[in-house]
Structure formats: structure tokens, C-alpha cells
Design a protein around this motif. Structure first.
Motif, short mmCIF file in Angstrom:
data_model
loop_
_atom_site.label_atom_id
_atom_site.label_comp_id
_atom_site.label_asym_id
_atom_site.label_seq_id
_atom_site.Cartn_x
_atom_site.Cartn_y
_atom_site.Cartn_z
N ARG A 211 -10.00 -7.07 -6.50
CA ARG A 211 -10.02 -7.92 -5.09
C ARG A 211 -9.68 -7.09 -4.07
O ARG A 211 -10.68 -7.69 -2.91
N LEU A 212 -10.05 -6.16 -3.69
CA LEU A 212 -9.93 -5.43 -2.66
C LEU A 212 -11.59 -5.25 -2.19
O LEU A 212 -11.64 -5.15 -0.74
N LEU A 213 -12.08 -4.47 -3.51
CA LEU A 213 -12.79 -3.76 -2.99
C LEU A 213 -14.43 -4.94 -2.70
O LEU A 213 -14.87 -5.05 -2.02
N SER A 214 -13.53 -6.35 -3.40
CA SER A 214 -14.42 -7.72 -3.10
C SER A 214 -14.21 -7.86 -1.51
O SER A 214 -15.80 -8.30 -1.06
N ALA A 215 -12.98 -8.02 -1.65
CA ALA A 215 -12.34 -8.58 0.14
C ALA A 215 -13.62 -7.29 0.81
O ALA A 215 -14.13 -8.20 2.43
N CYS A 216 -13.53 -6.27 0.96
CA CYS A 216 -14.54 -5.75 1.68
C CYS A 216 -15.89 -4.80 1.41
O CYS A 216 -16.13 -4.80 2.49
N GLY A 217 -17.01 -6.11 0.52
CA GLY A 217 -17.93 -6.13 0.63
C GLY A 217 -18.89 -5.28 -0.30
O GLY A 217 -19.28 -4.54 -0.83
N LYS B 55 -7.39 -3.57 -8.02
CA LYS B 55 -8.63 -2.88 -6.82
C LYS B 55 -9.67 -3.80 -6.82
O LYS B 55 -10.85 -4.06 -5.68
N CYS C 52 1.19 -1.05 -0.22
CA CYS C 52 -0.10 0.31 -0.01
C CYS C 52 1.06 1.49 0.02
O CYS C 52 0.80 2.67 -0.92
#
Length: 153
Positions: A147-153, A145, A20
Motif C-alpha cells: 500500500r505504501l509503495l502504491s501511494a508513493c507511485g 509495504k 512508522c
């Protein structure tokens, strides 16, 4: 072997080891690189992104632009107001749905696309890599991006 909470306590967290932080630094470097290229055009980086979205598809609703750029209305509205004051865009209520405001390029805004062509070229030179490498970097970041959006719902 699985790490335990105790192992985590002994793990050193280093700034330069953080993905990050590398992305954060790259984003700042991009902003510093874009700034002198966009100043002669009278644009900030976020305004430039709005203009690119409109050069791709003119006459979009504010909501569509915000969704595309990931900007909320509190950020986007003053930005659009400044673009309108500069004479690059016009804001007009949608005829079919008065609740929606559509953003359209003015002649001056459409002409700015020609002047902005050198920005992309200059950024390409600053990157110091070929189009294929730049596309691979972009695609990797887009996938990250998502994958991160998927992980945070």
C-alpha cells in the motif's frame, strides 16, 4: 466532521503514537536478535538475506537478487564481494549475456544452509508466538509495504 488546517495545528504529534516508529523499533530489535545468531556463521543480516534468496534459487543474476531484496547495486555489489571472499558464493558472467553477472552458491555456501536452520528456530522462540501469528504479522506488513509503495507511485 472534517479536520481543518487549524485543527491540525493543535494536534499533538507523539513519537510513541507513530506506526512508522513502532516498525522502526521492531526492525532494530530484529537486527539485534539476529546479530549473535549470524556471527558464528560469518554473516551479517543483509548477507543472510542474500543467502536465503540463493538457497531458494541458485544462480540468479545480481539484478534479480537486488530486485527481490530491494537493494541497489551500490549496496549489493560490496555485499556480494564479501560473500565471495568468505567462500560462500561465486560471481560469474552470464554466458548468453556478458553484461549480467550470476551469483551461485559454492559448496561451502550450500552447506551453510544446514547451519542456518537453527537461526529460524531461534527467531521463532524470540518472537514468542506461533507460526500462524507470525505468518499473520508478516502478511500484514507485506500488505502495508505494498500500500505504501502504491501511494508513493
Amino acid at each position: 466532521m472534517q479536520k481543518t488546517a487549524r485543527d491540525s495545528q493543535n494536534f499533538e504529534i507523539k513519537l510513541d503514537a507513530q506506526l512508522c516508529f513502532a516498525i522502526y523499533g521492531a526492525a532494530h530489535a530484529f537486527n539485534r536478535t539476529y546479530k549473535p545468531l549470524l556471527e558464528p556463521l560469518g554473516l551479517t543480516y543483509p548477507q543472510y538475506l542474500v543467502m536465503i534468496a540463493l538457497w531458494e534459487e541458485d544462480g540468479q543474476p545480481v539484478k534479480a537478487i537486488g530486485d527481490r531484496l530491494g537493494l541497489d547495486s551500490g549496496t549489493l555489489s560490496p555485499l556480494l564481494k564479501r560473500l565471495e571472499q568468505a567462500g560462500f558464493v561465486a560471481r560469474k558472467r552470464d554466458r548468453d549475456d556478458e553484461r549480467q553477472v550470476r551469483i551461485s552458491l559454492t559448496g561451502k555456501g550450500a552447506e551453510l544452509k544446514n547451519e542456518a536452520a537453527n537461526v529460524t528456530e531461534a527467531i521463532g522462540k524470540a518472537l514468542g508466538c506461533g507460526l500462524d501469528e507470525a505468518a499473520a504479522l508478516r502478511d500484514g506488513l507485506v500488505a502495508l509495504k505494498e500500500r505504501l509503495l502504491s501511494a508513493c507511485g
